[in-house]
Design a protein around this motif. Structure first.
Motif, short mmCIF file in Angstrom:
data_model
loop_
_atom_site.label_atom_id
_atom_site.label_comp_id
_atom_site.label_asym_id
_atom_site.label_seq_id
_atom_site.Cartn_x
_atom_site.Cartn_y
_atom_site.Cartn_z
N ALA A 24 4.76 -10.66 -22.17
CA ALA A 24 4.63 -11.57 -23.51
C ALA A 24 5.02 -12.95 -23.60
O ALA A 24 3.96 -13.48 -23.99
N SER A 58 -1.17 -9.17 -25.62
CA SER A 58 -1.03 -8.24 -26.64
C SER A 58 -2.24 -8.27 -27.35
O SER A 58 -2.95 -9.30 -27.41
N GLU A 59 -2.32 -7.31 -28.34
CA GLU A 59 -3.54 -7.37 -29.45
C GLU A 59 -3.60 -8.81 -29.97
O GLU A 59 -4.57 -9.53 -30.25
#
Length: 72
Positions: A24, A58-59
């Motif tokens: 991330a 990530s989304e």
């Protein structure tokens, strides 16, 4: 002479894997880099980085990258 190794022969003890947090953070850095490219007018470079974010992020990160791509 060519030597072929099987999966059992590989020493993976020193291979690092990225944790979810590390990945991330890496993708967040790519988003920052893409913003810098846009600020510099390097839209092709920004698109390349943003496409990587779409593949890896990530989304929420993917959504942000897609929005940025839509503005380019």
């Amino acid at each position: 002479e060519r030597v072929v190794y099987g999966a059992d022969d590989l020493d993976l003890s020193n291979v690092e894997t990225l944790s979810a947090e590390d990945l991330a953070a890496e993708v967040a850095t790519k988003l920052d880099l893409a913003r810098a490219y846009v600020d510099l007018g390097d839209y092709d470079g920004a698109r390349e980085i943003l496409n990587e974010v779409v593949d890896e992020g990530s989304e929420i990160q993917c959504d942000e990258a897609r929005q940025m791509l839509g503005r380019l």
